[in-house]
Design a protein around this motif. Structure first.
Motif, PDB file in Angstrom:
ATOM      1  N   THR A 161       0.825  -1.218   0.000  1.00 43.39           N
ATOM      2  CA  THR A 161       0.000   0.000   0.000  1.00 43.39           C
ATOM      3  C   THR A 161       0.854   1.261   0.000  1.00 43.39           C
ATOM      4  N   GLY A 162       2.116   1.114   0.340  1.00 43.69           N
ATOM      5  CA  GLY A 162       3.042   2.245   0.311  1.00 43.69           C
ATOM      6  C   GLY A 162       3.350   2.756   1.695  1.00 43.69           C
ATOM      7  N   MET A 163       4.600   2.656   2.070  1.00 46.01           N
ATOM      8  CA  MET A 163       5.064   3.164   3.357  1.00 46.01           C
ATOM      9  C   MET A 163       6.283   4.038   3.114  1.00 46.01           C
ATOM     10  N   GLU A 164       6.497   4.987   3.991  1.00 46.40           N
ATOM     11  CA  GLU A 164       7.590   5.946   3.867  1.00 46.40           C
ATOM     12  C   GLU A 164       8.654   5.659   4.917  1.00 46.40           C
ATOM     13  N   PHE A 165       9.921   5.714   4.486  1.00 44.75           N
ATOM     14  CA  PHE A 165      11.045   5.497   5.391  1.00 44.75           C
ATOM     15  C   PHE A 165      12.118   6.546   5.115  1.00 44.75           C
ATOM     16  N   ASP A 166      12.842   6.926   6.156  1.00 48.59           N
ATOM     17  CA  ASP A 166      13.899   7.923   5.997  1.00 48.59           C
ATOM     18  C   ASP A 166      15.209   7.324   5.497  1.00 48.59           C
ATOM     19  N   ALA A 167      15.421   6.015   5.735  1.00 49.89           N
ATOM     20  CA  ALA A 167      16.666   5.361   5.319  1.00 49.89           C
ATOM     21  C   ALA A 167      16.388   3.898   5.003  1.00 49.89           C
ATOM     22  N   LEU A 168      17.273   3.294   4.215  1.00 50.16           N
ATOM     23  CA  LEU A 168      17.112   1.869   3.893  1.00 50.16           C
ATOM     24  C   LEU A 168      17.203   1.004   5.146  1.00 50.16           C
ATOM     25  N   GLU A 169      18.026   1.414   6.097  1.00 52.38           N
ATOM     26  CA  GLU A 169      18.144   0.665   7.352  1.00 52.38           C
ATOM     27  C   GLU A 169      16.801   0.615   8.087  1.00 52.38           C
ATOM     28  N   ASP A 170      16.024   1.700   7.981  1.00 52.88           N
ATOM     29  CA  ASP A 170      14.716   1.738   8.643  1.00 52.88           C
ATOM     30  C   ASP A 170      13.772   0.695   8.047  1.00 52.88           C
ATOM     31  N   ILE A 171      13.890   0.427   6.764  1.00 54.94           N
ATOM     32  CA  ILE A 171      13.062  -0.607   6.126  1.00 54.94           C
ATOM     33  C   ILE A 171      13.462  -1.975   6.670  1.00 54.94           C
ATOM     34  N   ASN A 172      14.764  -2.204   6.752  1.00 55.47           N
ATOM     35  CA  ASN A 172      15.249  -3.487   7.301  1.00 55.47           C
ATOM     36  C   ASN A 172      14.793  -3.672   8.745  1.00 55.47           C
ATOM     37  N   LEU A 173      14.902  -2.639   9.557  1.00 59.46           N
ATOM     38  CA  LEU A 173      14.465  -2.730  10.953  1.00 59.46           C
ATOM     39  C   LEU A 173      12.968  -2.998  11.042  1.00 59.46           C
ATOM     40  N   TYR A 174      12.197  -2.383  10.169  1.00 59.61           N
ATOM     41  CA  TYR A 174      10.745  -2.598  10.162  1.00 59.61           C
ATOM     42  C   TYR A 174      10.422  -4.059   9.848  1.00 59.61           C
ATOM     43  N   ILE A 175      11.058  -4.585   8.800  1.00 60.51           N
ATOM     44  CA  ILE A 175      10.796  -5.970   8.397  1.00 60.51           C
ATOM     45  C   ILE A 175      11.263  -6.935   9.482  1.00 60.51           C
ATOM     46  N   GLU A 176      12.460  -6.707  10.049  1.00 60.80           N
ATOM     47  CA  GLU A 176      12.956  -7.571  11.116  1.00 60.80           C
ATOM     48  C   GLU A 176      12.050  -7.517  12.337  1.00 60.80           C
ATOM     49  N   GLY A 177      11.540  -6.338  12.651  1.00 55.98           N
ATOM     50  CA  GLY A 177      10.630  -6.196  13.798  1.00 55.98           C
ATOM     51  C   GLY A 177       9.354  -6.994  13.600  1.00 55.98           C
ATOM     52  N   ILE A 178       8.823  -6.990  12.396  1.00 52.19           N
ATOM     53  CA  ILE A 178       7.604  -7.760  12.119  1.00 52.19           C
ATOM     54  C   ILE A 178       7.902  -9.246  12.160  1.00 52.19           C
ATOM     55  N   GLU A 179       9.025  -9.669  11.570  1.00 48.94           N
ATOM     56  CA  GLU A 179       9.390 -11.087  11.585  1.00 48.94           C
ATOM     57  C   GLU A 179       9.607 -11.566  13.013  1.00 48.94           C
ATOM     58  N   ASP A 180      10.253 -10.740  13.837  1.00 40.30           N
ATOM     59  CA  ASP A 180      10.457 -11.106  15.242  1.00 40.30           C
ATOM     60  C   ASP A 180       9.121 -11.226  15.961  1.00 40.30           C
ATOM     61  N   ALA A 181       8.206 -10.305  15.687  1.00 36.71           N
ATOM     62  CA  ALA A 181       6.883 -10.340  16.337  1.00 36.71           C
ATOM     63  C   ALA A 181       6.117 -11.568  15.892  1.00 36.71           C
ATOM     64  N   GLU A 182       6.179 -11.934  14.613  1.00 43.70           N
ATOM     65  CA  GLU A 182       5.491 -13.118  14.101  1.00 43.70           C
ATOM     66  C   GLU A 182       6.098 -14.383  14.718  1.00 43.70           C
ATOM     67  N   GLY A 183       7.436 -14.391  14.877  1.00 40.88           N
ATOM     68  CA  GLY A 183       8.104 -15.540  15.482  1.00 40.88           C
ATOM     69  C   GLY A 183       7.695 -15.713  16.934  1.00 40.88           C
ATOM     70  N   MET A 184       7.537 -14.595  17.646  1.00 36.86           N
ATOM     71  CA  MET A 184       7.118 -14.662  19.042  1.00 36.86           C
ATOM     72  C   MET A 184       5.694 -15.156  19.161  1.00 36.86           C
ATOM     73  N   GLU A 185       4.824 -14.766  18.226  1.00 31.46           N
ATOM     74  CA  GLU A 185       3.440 -15.229  18.239  1.00 31.46           C
ATOM     75  C   GLU A 185       3.374 -16.736  18.008  1.00 31.46           C
ATOM     76  N   GLU A 186       4.187 -17.237  17.079  1.00 31.00           N
ATOM     77  CA  GLU A 186       4.194 -18.656  16.778  1.00 31.00           C
ATOM     78  C   GLU A 186       4.714 -19.449  18.000  1.00 31.00           C
ATOM     79  N   ALA A 187       5.706 -18.915  18.671  1.00 33.05           N
ATOM     80  CA  ALA A 187       6.258 -19.587  19.845  1.00 33.05           C
ATOM     81  C   ALA A 187       5.251 -19.611  20.970  1.00 33.05           C
ATOM     82  N   ALA A 188       4.482 -18.561  21.119  1.00 40.80           N
ATOM     83  CA  ALA A 188       3.476 -18.485  22.170  1.00 40.80           C
ATOM     84  C   ALA A 188       2.346 -19.449  21.919  1.00 40.80           C
ATOM     85  N   GLU A 189       2.022 -19.723  20.663  1.00 42.40           N
ATOM     86  CA  GLU A 189       0.913 -20.627  20.315  1.00 42.40           C
ATOM     87  C   GLU A 189       1.297 -22.080  20.564  1.00 42.40           C
TER      88      GLU A 189
END
Length: 190
Positions: A161-189
């Protein structure tokens, strides 16, 4: 005194008097007679005026005003002057601009559906998530890289849908943060 000399002086004086009278009469005749009309008079039809408070010959300094989705506005003085009549050609030259004439300036303005060159932004391209940036000079959208994110995932949908980031590192941190959150959800289940 010599008579010949006296006759010469008399003739010269009479000639000057006649010349002066002729000039004087001509001056008076020119003052009292009707002014002469030119043989033909060319009448030009008035040109149609545009519905603008300025004249068609008035020159304006041209500025481009670029409005981006991120809220930033970039104005550039183009070192060009143009008349109101030349505005249409200039808009075609710069592409996609509208114009406004105000205070001796011509503002060519357009809106972009993406972020300015200070940001990176995401979108979908050929079934993948692409990271884009706007070119510093032309503001054209250029692809920086493609991200390997599975289609149909929440992350894919958000980035598509389109998201805005100030740096390429911010995109990587965003994706890693979501992957970490998804991994934690799977572990909790489990």
């Amino acid at each position: 005194m010599n008579l010949n000399r006296k006759g010469y002086y008399t003739a010269t004086v009479l000639g000057l008097i006649i010349l002066a009278m002729g000039l004087g009469m001509g001056w008076f005749a020119g003052r009292t007679s009707e002014p002469q009309q030119p043989e033909s008079i060319t009448v030009k039809e008035p040109e149609e005026q545009e519905d603008t408070p300025v004249t068609a010959e008035e020159k304006f300094a041209v500025t481009t005003v670029n409005i981006f989705e991120c809220g930033h506005i970039i104005e550039r003085g183009e070192n060009v002057t143009a008349t109101a009549r030349e505005a249409e050609g200039i808009m075609q030259q710069y592409g996609g601009y509208n114009y406004e004439l105000k205070d001796g300036k011509m503002a060519l303005y357009r809106e972009f559906g993406y972020c300015c060159p200070e940001h990176y932004f995401t979108g979908e391209q050929n079934g993948k998530i692409a990271v884009f940036e706007a070119d510093q000079q032309s503001f054209e959208k250029t692809e920086v890289c493609l991200l390997d994110i599975p289609a149909g995932s929440e992350t894919y949908d958000e980035l598509a849908t389109g998201m805005e980031f100030d740096a390429l590192e911010d995109i990587n941190l965003y994706i890693e943060g979501i992957e970490d959150a998804e991994g934690m959800e799977e572990a909790a289940e489990e």
